[in-house]
Motif scaffolding. Structure first.
Motif, PDB file in Angstrom:
ATOM      1  N   ALA A   1       0.828  -1.206   0.000  1.00 50.30           N
ATOM      2  CA  ALA A   1       0.000   0.000   0.000  1.00 50.30           C
ATOM      3  C   ALA A   1       0.863   1.257   0.000  1.00 50.30           C
ATOM      4  O   ALA A   1       0.527   2.250  -0.654  1.00 50.30           O
ATOM      5  N   SER A   2       1.980   1.221   0.717  1.00 49.46           N
ATOM      6  CA  SER A   2       2.875   2.378   0.764  1.00 49.46           C
ATOM      7  C   SER A   2       3.520   2.646  -0.586  1.00 49.46           C
ATOM      8  O   SER A   2       3.806   3.791  -0.936  1.00 49.46           O
ATOM      9  N   SER A   3       3.748   1.584  -1.357  1.00 55.38           N
ATOM     10  CA  SER A   3       4.407   1.747  -2.657  1.00 55.38           C
ATOM     11  C   SER A   3       3.435   2.124  -3.773  1.00 55.38           C
ATOM     12  O   SER A   3       3.870   2.494  -4.861  1.00 55.38           O
ATOM     13  N   ARG A   4       2.137   2.050  -3.511  1.00 59.71           N
ATOM     14  CA  ARG A   4       1.134   2.385  -4.528  1.00 59.71           C
ATOM     15  C   ARG A   4       1.033   3.887  -4.728  1.00 59.71           C
ATOM     16  O   ARG A   4       1.168   4.653  -3.794  1.00 59.71           O
ATOM     17  N   GLU A   5       0.761   4.283  -5.942  1.00 59.93           N
ATOM     18  CA  GLU A   5       0.501   5.692  -6.253  1.00 59.93           C
ATOM     19  C   GLU A   5      -1.006   5.918  -6.142  1.00 59.93           C
ATOM     20  O   GLU A   5      -1.787   5.249  -6.798  1.00 59.93           O
ATOM     21  N   GLY A   6      -1.421   6.836  -5.309  1.00 63.76           N
ATOM     22  CA  GLY A   6      -2.838   7.158  -5.173  1.00 63.76           C
ATOM     23  C   GLY A   6      -3.605   6.060  -4.469  1.00 63.76           C
ATOM     24  O   GLY A   6      -3.044   5.066  -4.016  1.00 63.76           O
ATOM     25  N   LYS A   7      -4.912   6.256  -4.366  1.00 63.75           N
ATOM     26  CA  LYS A   7      -5.744   5.247  -3.737  1.00 63.75           C
ATOM     27  C   LYS A   7      -6.724   4.681  -4.750  1.00 63.75           C
ATOM     28  O   LYS A   7      -7.148   5.371  -5.671  1.00 63.75           O
ATOM     29  N   PRO A   8      -7.095   3.416  -4.589  1.00 65.86           N
ATOM     30  CA  PRO A   8      -8.041   2.815  -5.530  1.00 65.86           C
ATOM     31  C   PRO A   8      -9.441   3.385  -5.330  1.00 65.86           C
ATOM     32  O   PRO A   8      -9.775   3.874  -4.256  1.00 65.86           O
ATOM     33  N   ALA A   9     -10.243   3.322  -6.354  1.00 71.15           N
ATOM     34  CA  ALA A   9     -11.643   3.742  -6.253  1.00 71.15           C
ATOM     35  C   ALA A   9     -12.479   2.524  -5.930  1.00 71.15           C
ATOM     36  O   ALA A   9     -12.158   1.407  -6.326  1.00 71.15           O
ATOM     37  N   SER A  10     -13.549   2.738  -5.215  1.00 70.67           N
ATOM     38  CA  SER A  10     -14.408   1.632  -4.832  1.00 70.67           C
ATOM     39  C   SER A  10     -15.773   1.769  -5.487  1.00 70.67           C
ATOM     40  O   SER A  10     -16.649   2.456  -4.981  1.00 70.67           O
ATOM     41  N   ILE A  11     -15.936   1.131  -6.619  1.00 68.33           N
ATOM     42  CA  ILE A  11     -17.219   1.137  -7.319  1.00 68.33           C
ATOM     43  C   ILE A  11     -18.250   0.392  -6.471  1.00 68.33           C
ATOM     44  O   ILE A  11     -19.396   0.810  -6.364  1.00 68.33           O
ATOM     45  N   GLY A  12     -17.827  -0.706  -5.840  1.00 65.36           N
ATOM     46  CA  GLY A  12     -18.726  -1.458  -4.965  1.00 65.36           C
ATOM     47  C   GLY A  12     -19.209  -0.613  -3.800  1.00 65.36           C
ATOM     48  O   GLY A  12     -20.380  -0.687  -3.406  1.00 65.36           O
ATOM     49  N   GLY A  13     -18.316   0.184  -3.240  1.00 62.50           N
ATOM     50  CA  GLY A  13     -18.691   1.072  -2.143  1.00 62.50           C
ATOM     51  C   GLY A  13     -19.710   2.108  -2.586  1.00 62.50           C
ATOM     52  O   GLY A  13     -20.669   2.410  -1.869  1.00 62.50           O
TER      53      GLY A  13
END
Length: 137
Positions: free
Chosen positions: A89-101
């Motif tokens: 998670a620390s190495s990821r760029e940005g945050k994922p979007a949650s279509i399910g949410g």
């Protein structure tokens, strides 16, 4: 104190992304996967269950519900796996979007609106049935 709160918020964001990763990993136990998916979907959804413009309650989910959900789900995931997910998670760029949410929260809002409309309809229908005789003549 402000720096400490900022660091806590940053670690919370990282942990939400780590839970999103955990929900998709086959090594995560099923009950942790289900819980992690639900918490991550809610936290990553741009739509809040309680909108922020509602005084006090609007920020309750951001300040209490999400952090408590994250802390509880982290306890369900084995520590070595959680450490790996945090590193990813620390190495990821940005945050994922949650279509399910988005779909989940929007469906709760739509169901609430439907129930409120039905309730108001039955309430006014009963009132017109009792008091509306003079209105119809």
């Amino acid at each position: 104190m402000f720096d400490r709160a900022k660091a806590w918020a940053k670690s919370l964001k990282r942990d939400v992304v780590a839970l999103w990763i955990a929900a998709r990993d086959s090594r995560t136990p099923w009950y942790a996967k289900l819980s992690a998916g639900a918490v991550a979907a809610y936290a990553l959804s741009p739509i809040d269950l309680i909108p922020d413009f509602i005084p006090i309650l609007g920020y309750l989910d951001d300040l209490l519900i999400v952090p408590m959900g994250v802390l509880l789900v982290i306890k369900l995931i084995p520590a070595p796996l959680m450490a790996e997910f945090r590193a990813l998670a620390s190495s990821r760029e940005g945050k994922p979007a949650s279509i399910g949410g988005i779909i989940f929260i929007a469906s709760i809002w739509l169901a609430s609106l439907f129930v409120a409309a039905w309730w108001l309809g039955t309430l006014t229908g009963n009132w017109l049935g009792e008091h509306g005789a003079g209105l119809r003549d």
